[in-house]
Design a protein around this motif. Structure first.
Motif, PDB file in Angstrom:
ATOM      1  N   CYS A 172       0.805  -1.221   0.000  1.00 24.70           N
ATOM      2  CA  CYS A 172       0.000   0.000   0.000  1.00 24.70           C
ATOM      3  C   CYS A 172       0.843   1.279   0.000  1.00 24.70           C
ATOM      4  CB  CYS A 172      -0.945   0.016   1.203  1.00 24.70           C
ATOM      5  SG  CYS A 172      -2.112  -1.360   1.225  1.00 24.70           S
ATOM      6  N   LEU A 225      -6.285  -4.927  -6.100  1.00 26.10           N
ATOM      7  CA  LEU A 225      -7.296  -4.838  -7.154  1.00 26.10           C
ATOM      8  C   LEU A 225      -7.075  -3.645  -8.073  1.00 26.10           C
ATOM      9  CD1 LEU A 225     -10.499  -5.811  -5.119  1.00 26.10           C
ATOM     10  CD2 LEU A 225      -9.221  -7.226  -6.749  1.00 26.10           C
ATOM     11  N   ARG A 226      -6.308  -2.651  -7.601  1.00 26.35           N
ATOM     12  CA  ARG A 226      -6.025  -1.473  -8.437  1.00 26.35           C
ATOM     13  C   ARG A 226      -4.774  -1.664  -9.296  1.00 26.35           C
ATOM     14  NH1 ARG A 226      -7.568   1.595  -3.702  1.00 26.35           N
ATOM     15  NH2 ARG A 226      -5.352   1.951  -3.226  1.00 26.35           N
ATOM     16  N   ARG A 251      -2.830  -2.803 -12.307  1.00 23.01           N
ATOM     17  CA  ARG A 251      -3.259  -3.097 -13.673  1.00 23.01           C
ATOM     18  C   ARG A 251      -2.578  -4.335 -14.247  1.00 23.01           C
ATOM     19  NH1 ARG A 251      -3.502   2.910 -16.577  1.00 23.01           N
ATOM     20  NH2 ARG A 251      -5.066   3.811 -15.143  1.00 23.01           N
ATOM     21  N   ARG A 289      -0.517  -8.383  -9.900  1.00 18.71           N
ATOM     22  CA  ARG A 289      -1.600  -8.840  -9.013  1.00 18.71           C
ATOM     23  C   ARG A 289      -1.348 -10.260  -8.543  1.00 18.71           C
ATOM     24  NH1 ARG A 289      -5.268  -6.284 -12.622  1.00 18.71           N
ATOM     25  NH2 ARG A 289      -5.721  -8.308 -13.576  1.00 18.71           N
ATOM     26  N   SER A 325      -7.595  -3.989  -1.443  1.00 15.30           N
ATOM     27  CA  SER A 325      -8.010  -2.821  -2.220  1.00 15.30           C
ATOM     28  C   SER A 325      -6.889  -2.347  -3.143  1.00 15.30           C
ATOM     29  CB  SER A 325      -8.409  -1.702  -1.262  1.00 15.30           C
ATOM     30  OG  SER A 325      -8.741  -0.527  -1.970  1.00 15.30           O
ATOM     31  N   SER A 326      -5.659  -2.364  -2.630  1.00 17.17           N
ATOM     32  CA  SER A 326      -4.509  -1.937  -3.443  1.00 17.17           C
ATOM     33  C   SER A 326      -4.206  -2.929  -4.553  1.00 17.17           C
ATOM     34  CB  SER A 326      -3.275  -1.765  -2.552  1.00 17.17           C
ATOM     35  OG  SER A 326      -3.467  -0.741  -1.611  1.00 17.17           O
TER      36      SER A 326
END
Length: 311
Positions: free
Chosen positions: A127, A226-227, A229, A234, A223-224
């Motif tokens: 994060c 999923l952001r 790209r 990921r 949350s981080s």
């Protein structure tokens, strides 16, 4: 404090995991195998992280501590369990019982706290990556490690100190394979209200506060992730965190199941099975999960083996 003068009982008898004689020998070999894997796996990780500068990062510093804790943790519990499978009567002195209780509480609490620190480390890495080097500096990591062990010592002494104030009269048979808190309280011939309150407060804190911190940390982490790209990015982030989530779920789940319930809900035999998970199974699983699911550990292992073969 002279622990020899606080009880009329000189020694305790450990009933063990089961009283069925026909399965004692198979269980002995099963748990001996688990213990060998536990010692080899955790000692291997400790050695691997210590010898490879490639792994001298905050994440592996705390994994080093986790493996060290698991190595000691299993060695406090499993040898006495193995003796119980092959002996007619497994006894432990009063002093030995209180010593085992202290170190059991110390290492189980240390594991609780180090898992929280590992979750925080992953939160900062994913994060707040630009601040990671400063936030998780060697000084900060050392301070967090000191907090882990000091906190574990305080919690262990709270349980053991309260146990030392109790008197054990005639009953000396512990319905367990180790000197655990709840089976010992059942044998006391003096009031255990203070001990039960300490168990509720300390265990409640050790389960709820770390669990809440881990849930919050991983909420932000998810949350981080999923952001991100990049699919590869990921996947790497999920792989790193999923190992930790598996360990946390088994450890805290079995611990809460054992201690945070009304006494009438769970029998001691069920409690022994639950205790097996976080005292014997989890220390074995940790090095397997973190090594097989971790690419950096695999690379370091291959480099170590290749250096050894060429030397």
């Amino acid at each position: 404090m002279d622990i020899g003068n606080s009880s009329l009982v000189a020694e305790f008898i450990l009933v063990g995991l089961t009283t069925y004689s026909e399965i004692q020998l198979p269980l002995f070999f099963l748990f001996l195998g688990i213990y060998i894997v536990t010692v080899a796996g955790n000692l291997g990780l400790v050695t691997l992280i210590g010898l490879n500068s490639y792994l001298h990062t905050p994440m592996y510093y705390f994994l080093f501590n986790l493996s060290f804790i698991d190595l000691c943790y299993s060695s406090v519990i499993t040898p006495k369990l193995l003796v119980n499978f092959v002996s007619k009567m497994n006894t432990i002195s009063y002093a030995g019982c209180m010593t085992q209780l202290f170190f059991y509480c110390f290492f189980v609490n240390a594991e609780c706290y180090v898992l929280v620190v590992m979750a925080y480390d992953r939160y900062v890495a994913i994060c707040k990556p630009l601040k990671y080097t400063v936030t998780m500096s060697p000084q900060v990591c050392s301070l967090l490690a000191v907090i882990v062990y000091v906190g574990a010592f305080i919690a262990a002494w709270a349980h053991t100190g309260c146990m030392l104030r109790l008197t054990f009269c005639d009953a000396n048979t512990i319905n367990h394979y180790m000197c655990d808190i709840l089976p010992l309280l059942e044998l006391s011939c003096t009031s255990t209200h203070i001990n039960e309150l300490v168990v509720l407060i300390v265990v409640g804190f050790d389960v709820s506060v770390p669990s809440l911190n881990i849930i919050v940390s991983y909420s932000f982490i998810l949350s981080s992730i999923l952001r991100i790209r990049s699919t590869e990015g990921r996947s790497k982030a999920f792989s790193t965190c999923s190992s930790h989530i598996i360990v946390v779920s088994v450890f805290f789940g079995s611990g809460a199941f054992m201690y945070l319930h009304p006494s009438s809900v769970l029998s001691m035999d069920q409690g022994k099975v639950s205790t097996v998970f976080y005292t014997i199974v989890v220390p074995m699983l940790n090095p397997l999960i973190y090594s097989f699911r971790n690419k950096e550990v695999k690379v370091a292992l291959k480099k170590s083996l290749s250096r050894k073969s060429f030397s």
